[in-house]
Design a protein around this motif. Structure first.
Motif, PDB file in Angstrom:
ATOM      1  N   SER A   1       0.636  -0.889  -0.341  1.00 58.86           N
ATOM      2  CA  SER A   1      -0.341   0.188  -0.082  1.00 58.86           C
ATOM      3  C   SER A   1       1.006   1.069  -0.206  1.00 58.86           C
ATOM      4  CB  SER A   1      -0.845  -0.362   0.800  1.00 58.86           C
ATOM      5  OG  SER A   1      -1.885   0.736   1.320  1.00 58.86           O
TER       6      SER A   1
ATOM      7  N   CYS B   1       1.698   4.882   2.170  1.00 59.29           N
ATOM      8  CA  CYS B   1       1.404   6.010   3.676  1.00 59.29           C
ATOM      9  C   CYS B   1       0.496   7.460   2.623  1.00 59.29           C
ATOM     10  CB  CYS B   1       2.164   5.425   4.372  1.00 59.29           C
ATOM     11  SG  CYS B   1       2.738   7.094   5.155  1.00 59.29           S
ATOM     12  N   GLU B   2      -0.485   7.529   3.820  1.00 65.03           N
ATOM     13  CA  GLU B   2      -0.880   8.612   2.997  1.00 65.03           C
ATOM     14  C   GLU B   2      -0.432  10.051   3.373  1.00 65.03           C
ATOM     15  OE1 GLU B   2      -4.318   9.323   7.060  1.00 65.03           O
ATOM     16  OE2 GLU B   2      -5.200   8.594   4.588  1.00 65.03           O
ATOM     17  N   HIS B   3       0.701   9.917   4.297  1.00 64.24           N
ATOM     18  CA  HIS B   3       1.657  11.151   5.245  1.00 64.24           C
ATOM     19  C   HIS B   3       2.787  11.241   4.511  1.00 64.24           C
ATOM     20  CE1 HIS B   3      -0.453   8.947   8.778  1.00 64.24           C
ATOM     21  NE2 HIS B   3      -0.987  10.559   8.532  1.00 64.24           N
TER      22      HIS B   3
ATOM     23  N   GLN C   1      -2.899   5.397   2.590  1.00 67.24           N
ATOM     24  CA  GLN C   1      -3.484   4.724   3.307  1.00 67.24           C
ATOM     25  C   GLN C   1      -2.434   4.662   4.860  1.00 67.24           C
ATOM     26  OE1 GLN C   1      -6.134   2.830   4.700  1.00 67.24           O
ATOM     27  NE2 GLN C   1      -7.347   1.726   3.237  1.00 67.24           N
ATOM     28  N   ILE C   2      -3.445   4.296   6.320  1.00 71.91           N
ATOM     29  CA  ILE C   2      -3.111   4.162   7.189  1.00 71.91           C
ATOM     30  C   ILE C   2      -2.882   2.825   8.009  1.00 71.91           C
ATOM     31  CG2 ILE C   2      -2.509   5.986   8.631  1.00 71.91           C
ATOM     32  CD1 ILE C   2      -4.685   5.976  10.415  1.00 71.91           C
ATOM     33  N   GLN C   3      -2.083   1.865   8.346  1.00 68.63           N
ATOM     34  CA  GLN C   3      -2.060   0.529   8.634  1.00 68.63           C
ATOM     35  C   GLN C   3      -2.899   0.357   9.744  1.00 68.63           C
ATOM     36  OE1 GLN C   3       1.497  -1.392   9.859  1.00 68.63           O
ATOM     37  NE2 GLN C   3       0.928  -3.422   9.841  1.00 68.63           N
ATOM     38  N   GLU C   4      -3.364   0.800  10.368  1.00 65.29           N
ATOM     39  CA  GLU C   4      -4.669   1.158  11.034  1.00 65.29           C
ATOM     40  C   GLU C   4      -5.969   0.634  10.854  1.00 65.29           C
ATOM     41  OE1 GLU C   4      -1.451   2.928  13.428  1.00 65.29           O
ATOM     42  OE2 GLU C   4      -1.947   3.095  11.439  1.00 65.29           O
ATOM     43  N   ARG C   5      -5.930   1.499   9.740  1.00 66.14           N
ATOM     44  CA  ARG C   5      -7.457   1.959   8.886  1.00 66.14           C
ATOM     45  C   ARG C   5      -8.026   0.749   7.962  1.00 66.14           C
ATOM     46  NH1 ARG C   5      -7.367   7.260   7.120  1.00 66.14           N
ATOM     47  NH2 ARG C   5      -6.472   6.079   5.124  1.00 66.14           N
TER      48      ARG C   5
ATOM     49  N   HIS D   1       7.396   0.010   6.379  1.00 64.75           N
ATOM     50  CA  HIS D   1       7.365   1.654   6.246  1.00 64.75           C
ATOM     51  C   HIS D   1       8.088   1.748   5.593  1.00 64.75           C
ATOM     52  CE1 HIS D   1       3.228   2.353   7.970  1.00 64.75           C
ATOM     53  NE2 HIS D   1       3.670   0.592   8.384  1.00 64.75           N
TER      54      HIS D   1
ATOM     55  N   CYS E   1       8.712   4.759   4.359  1.00 64.01           N
ATOM     56  CA  CYS E   1       8.364   6.230   5.122  1.00 64.01           C
ATOM     57  C   CYS E   1       9.775   6.535   6.734  1.00 64.01           C
ATOM     58  CB  CYS E   1       7.206   6.799   5.117  1.00 64.01           C
ATOM     59  SG  CYS E   1       6.205   5.839   6.698  1.00 64.01           S
ATOM     60  N   LYS E   2       9.826   5.069   7.196  1.00 60.63           N
ATOM     61  CA  LYS E   2      10.110   4.960   8.537  1.00 60.63           C
ATOM     62  C   LYS E   2      11.505   5.188   7.699  1.00 60.63           C
ATOM     63  CE  LYS E   2      10.273   2.360  12.193  1.00 60.63           C
ATOM     64  NZ  LYS E   2      10.283   1.488  13.308  1.00 60.63           N
TER      65      LYS E   2
END
Length: 189
Positions: A76, A78-80, A117-121, A147, A149-150
């Motif tokens: 997926s 990351c939406e951020h 997405q975020i993983q939780e959602r 992730h 982004c990390k």
């Protein structure tokens, strides 16, 4: 076609904004390729791609605690930061009156993962969708992901995983069912 042209123009503008020349020989077709890739990556926004969940009558209802586990991989964005996160999922359920067509689990995961997405959602959306269609005695959905982004920016920590789970029904109320699933995940990680 208009949307594709707009996407292509966005990529041209992006290339210019980072100091690239979109007319450079090796980049000439990049805006078109990226626009097409985005359409594929984010097909989860198009309701025509939403999978129909096939269910079947459970003819084995007397086997009340039969644990069914399906695993697979996903990716997926990351939406951020708009970069990928990806990993493995573990889906488990205890059937009630219906069982689900096996390929439908992966299709539901892929559909909801094909959005920012975020993983939780993502975990909640997949669990909600399948729970609604099958109404099992228990359902568990666990998502382990890396992730980028990390890993690629910010903290720059390579290889760590984030795990998110959603446990429902007997996976919440019967410790033995939850432990059987956790044991499976730890063994087949």
């Amino acid at each position: 076609m208009i949307r594709a042209k707009k996407r292509e123009q966005l990529i041209v503008d992006l290339l210019k904004s980072i100091g690239e020349d979109p007319d450079r020989e090796d980049l000439k077709n990049t805006p078109k390729r990226v626009a097409k890739m985005w359409e594929e990556f984010f097909k989860g926004y198009d309701p025509t791609h939403k999978p129909v969940i096939t269910t079947f009558k459970n003819k084995n209802e007397q086997n009340n605690d039969q644990l069914i586990i399906d695993t697979g991989h996903f990716f997926s964005h990351c939406e951020h930061h708009l970069v990928p996160f990806f990993g493995k999922y573990y889906f488990a359920y205890i059937p009630n009156k219906k069982i689900i067509g096996l390929s439908k689990i992966a299709r539901v995961v892929d559909y909801y993962a094909a959005r920012l997405q975020i993983q939780e959602r993502l975990v909640r959306e997949v669990a909600d969708e399948i729970n609604s269609a099958v109404k099992p005695k228990g359902l568990a959905f666990v998502l382990r992901a890396r992730h980028l982004c990390k890993e690629m920016r910010g903290v720059l920590k390579y290889g760590g995983e984030m795990t998110v789970s959603d446990m429902r029904g007997v996976f919440k109320t019967k410790k033995s069912m939850k432990m059987e699933l956790v044991s499976y995940i730890n063994t087949h990680g």
